[in-house]
Design a protein around this motif. Structure first.
Motif, PDB file in Angstrom:
ATOM      1  N   LEU A  47      34.060  52.388  37.488  1.00  0.00           N
ATOM      2  CA  LEU A  47      34.105  51.886  38.945  1.00  0.00           C
ATOM      3  C   LEU A  47      35.150  50.907  39.431  1.00  0.00           C
ATOM      4  N   TYR A  48      35.396  51.003  40.456  1.00  0.00           N
ATOM      5  CA  TYR A  48      36.627  50.158  41.169  1.00  0.00           C
ATOM      6  C   TYR A  48      36.050  48.868  41.200  1.00  0.00           C
ATOM      7  N   SER A  49      36.859  47.851  41.167  1.00  0.00           N
ATOM      8  CA  SER A  49      36.620  46.376  41.243  1.00  0.00           C
ATOM      9  C   SER A  49      36.504  46.295  42.854  1.00  0.00           C
ATOM     10  N   PRO A  50      35.679  45.425  43.213  1.00  0.00           N
ATOM     11  CA  PRO A  50      35.682  45.373  44.832  1.00  0.00           C
ATOM     12  C   PRO A  50      36.914  45.208  45.554  1.00  0.00           C
ATOM     13  N   ASP A  51      37.951  44.529  45.104  1.00  0.00           N
ATOM     14  CA  ASP A  51      39.414  44.728  45.755  1.00  0.00           C
ATOM     15  C   ASP A  51      40.121  46.215  45.674  1.00  0.00           C
ATOM     16  N   ARG A  52      39.697  46.898  44.512  1.00  0.00           N
ATOM     17  CA  ARG A  52      40.168  48.327  44.099  1.00  0.00           C
ATOM     18  C   ARG A  52      41.411  48.025  43.450  1.00  0.00           C
ATOM     19  N   ALA A  53      41.683  46.777  42.886  1.00  0.00           N
ATOM     20  CA  ALA A  53      42.977  46.781  42.048  1.00  0.00           C
ATOM     21  C   ALA A  53      42.917  47.166  40.628  1.00  0.00           C
ATOM     22  N   ARG A  54      41.530  47.148  40.433  1.00  0.00           N
ATOM     23  CA  ARG A  54      41.149  47.681  38.834  1.00  0.00           C
ATOM     24  C   ARG A  54      40.143  48.598  38.766  1.00  0.00           C
ATOM     25  N   ILE A  55      40.240  49.396  37.722  1.00  0.00           N
ATOM     26  CA  ILE A  55      38.783  50.179  37.560  1.00  0.00           C
ATOM     27  C   ILE A  55      38.307  49.425  36.196  1.00  0.00           C
ATOM     28  N   VAL A  56      36.911  49.420  36.210  1.00  0.00           N
ATOM     29  CA  VAL A  56      36.163  48.941  35.204  1.00  0.00           C
ATOM     30  C   VAL A  56      35.004  49.919  34.530  1.00  0.00           C
ATOM     31  N   CYS A  57      35.334  49.705  33.377  1.00  0.00           N
ATOM     32  CA  CYS A  57      34.362  50.888  32.451  1.00  0.00           C
ATOM     33  C   CYS A  57      33.049  50.150  32.416  1.00  0.00           C
ATOM     34  N   MET A  58      31.952  50.873  33.168  1.00  0.00           N
ATOM     35  CA  MET A  58      30.660  50.451  33.124  1.00  0.00           C
ATOM     36  C   MET A  58      29.900  50.974  31.789  1.00  0.00           C
TER      37      MET A  58
END
Length: 108
Positions: A47-58
């Motif tokens: 999923l994207y971080s709130p600022d869409r600067a990163r993607i985070v593995c859930m």
């Protein structure tokens, strides 16, 4: 493919009800069910971080070792082809991640 979708749906129906009680998103159950139904070695949800600067593995499920991991973060700017593919499609299926145009950036 229809059978795979049915298997995933059945597994998720069970998993969601169990995990709702624990107030935990069913990411582990989803990746496990998807990997088994599609007969692949790895399945993950990002999923994207709130600022869409990163993607985070859930959750990343790896069949070898029956292992789940989570929390890896990737800077979107470092993987433009992958992020662009995510913008266009919700799922990326790469038979050969080292050669696929959407995922080969990870091989550098």
């Amino acid at each position: 493919m229809l059978m795979a979708v049915m298997l995933i749906s059945m597994a998720l129906a069970k998993a969601v009800s169990l995990e709702e009680e624990a107030k935990d998103p069913p990411f582990r159950s989803i990746t496990l069910a998807a990997a088994r139904a599609l007969d692949v070695k790895r399945a993950s949800i990002w999923l994207y971080s709130p600022d869409r600067a990163r993607i985070v593995c859930m959750d990343l499920y790896e069949a070898h070792g029956n292992r789940h991991t989570k929390g890896l973060e990737l800077e979107a700017a470092h993987f433009p082809a992958y992020v662009s593919a995510l913008e266009e499609e919700r799922a990326i299926a790469a038979d050969d991640a080292h050669a696929d145009p959407c995922t080969r950036e990870f091989s550098r």
